[in-house]
Write a protein that holds these residues in place. Structure first.
Motif, PDB file in Angstrom:
ATOM      1  N   CYS A  84       0.807  -1.214   0.000  1.00 48.04           N
ATOM      2  CA  CYS A  84       0.000   0.000   0.000  1.00 48.04           C
ATOM      3  C   CYS A  84       0.847   1.274   0.000  1.00 48.04           C
TER       4      CYS A  84
ATOM      5  N   PRO B 147      -2.629   0.219   7.535  1.00 50.12           N
ATOM      6  CA  PRO B 147      -2.667   0.435   6.082  1.00 50.12           C
ATOM      7  C   PRO B 147      -2.709  -0.865   5.281  1.00 50.12           C
ATOM      8  N   TYR B 148      -1.995  -1.881   5.759  1.00 46.29           N
ATOM      9  CA  TYR B 148      -1.971  -3.167   5.046  1.00 46.29           C
ATOM     10  C   TYR B 148      -3.286  -3.915   5.233  1.00 46.29           C
TER      11      TYR B 148
ATOM     12  N   SER C  66      -5.849  -2.238   3.031  1.00 52.92           N
ATOM     13  CA  SER C  66      -5.600  -2.607   1.647  1.00 52.92           C
ATOM     14  C   SER C  66      -6.076  -4.024   1.366  1.00 52.92           C
TER      15      SER C  66
ATOM     16  N   SER D 254      -8.960  -5.137  -1.232  1.00 57.62           N
ATOM     17  CA  SER D 254      -8.474  -5.819  -2.436  1.00 57.62           C
ATOM     18  C   SER D 254      -9.047  -7.211  -2.579  1.00 57.62           C
TER      19      SER D 254
END
Length: 361
Positions: free
Chosen positions: A27, A264-265, A268, A272
């Motif tokens: 990300c 953030p991961y 994401s 996704s």
């Protein structure tokens, strides 16, 4: 109706990690690693977990281009050759869309290659891409699993099989080979929240792995009670009815560092990859802090916070195994490795010691 919790001895409490091998762009950089690198990192994580003293390593099955792992026994066989003692399990095997004879033979072979370390967590799966891929109908979702789990357990007992069902050819004096090194393969049923699934696992006498990916664990207490009650009524010894709790997680030196690095991961990953295309995950960074609060199952935080979460859950469930998925959303391997080390060296010893204290009272 009693919700009395049967606890496992501290020495028997197991820690593990599992991976689905997702391939999501980083990300921060936008870079996406290759399936080759992803598999290399999965094997490296398993090797590190073994060396650090964790007890279980699990690999999940998907059949999509944004995952690197579709053939779980093959990946686990590779891992078996670079590890010595860690148990190797599917997490999970989508049993509704795979031939139970093939599953048994593959995992029996893995058991031989690994000197008796193979296990199976069998489930229906939240993702359903395997149904059309292998020619099955979604309307048979539950019937397929019910038939296949019964057949798998029978294969685990008998070298020569006679069997007839609705979804595969009959077995007539069929030789089931090879046989595992263990007397029988340990089989668990993965449960997401269905009381019927918990009852089925209890009646069959398998282990039960409860996936609690976020939220309060308390509503899942009744699953554990249902499982144990059904198992005992079916004649299984209470000590044989094992429960595992599985969740997403990440560990860093401080809670702030864990939240800042993981959010953030995780965000994401959730946007996704989803079992339901178009389903948006829109939790803000501030709100995410509530997801990892003390009474939330998501195992994100400092070692002390994770210790407190696991001990709280142990009060609720009396489980004997905790497994967490650390490596999601393109999280760099170096951060995953550090989290594995913290789980093994700072979390596991304290949890085992505290459970031992409680059991000695």
């Amino acid at each position: 109706m009693s919700n009395e919790v049967t606890t496992a001895p501290a020495s028997d409490f197991e820690f593990g990690i599992y991976t689905l091998g997702d391939i999501v762009a980083d990300c921060h950089t936008g870079n996406k690693i290759s399936p080759k690198q992803r598999l290399d990192e999965v094997v490296a994580a398993a090797k590190l977990a073994d060396e650090a003293g964790l007890d279980v390593f699990g690999v999940g099955e998907h059949h999509r281009l944004d995952f690197a792992i579709s053939s779980v026994p093959v990946v686990l066989a590779a891992i078996s050759q670079v590890t010595r003692r860690i148990k190797l399990t599917s997490a999970t095997t989508v049993l509704s869309t795979i031939d139970p004879v093939r599953v048994f033979e593959d995992f029996a072979t893995l058991d031989l290659l690994s000197d008796g370390r193979a296990e199976i967590i069998a489930g229906r799966g939240a993702f359903v891409e395997s149904f059309p891929l292998f020619g099955y109908e979604l309307e048979d979702y539950h019937r397929l699993f019910a038939e296949n789990i019964n057949l798998l357990l029978e294969l685990n007992k008998h070298e020569i099989m006679n069997w007839e069902g609705s979804f595969r050819s009959s077995l007539k004096d069929s030789e089931i080979a090879p046989r595992p090194l263990q007397q029988s393969l340990p089989v668990w049923i993965g449960v997401g929240g269905s009381p019927e699934s918990a009852e089925k696992a209890g009646v069959l006498g398998t282990g039960m792995a409860i996936a609690i990916l976020s939220g309060s664990p308390e509503p899942f207490q009744e699953l554990a009670a249902t499982y144990r009650r059904a198992g005992i009524q079916a004649g299984h010894a209470p000590e044989s009815l094992k429960i595992a709790i599985t969740s997403h997680g990440y560990i860093a030196e401080t809670s702030q560092q864990a939240l800042d690095e993981y959010y953030p991961y995780y965000y994401s990953y959730r946007n996704s990859i989803s079992p339901k295309p178009g389903q948006e995950y829109s939790v803000s960074r501030d709100d995410f802090g509530q997801y990892v609060s003390a009474d939330n199952t998501m195992a994100v935080g400092s070692p002390q916070q994770i210790i407190e979460k696991i001990l709280y859950q142990h009060e609720l469930f009396g489980h004997s195994r905790f497994m967490t998925q650390l490596d999601i959303g393109g999280l760099p391997y170096a951060k995953v490795a550090k989290a594995i080390e913290l789980l093994a060296t700072e979390v596991a010893p304290v949890v085992r010691r505290e459970i031992a204290k409680k059991n000695s009272r």
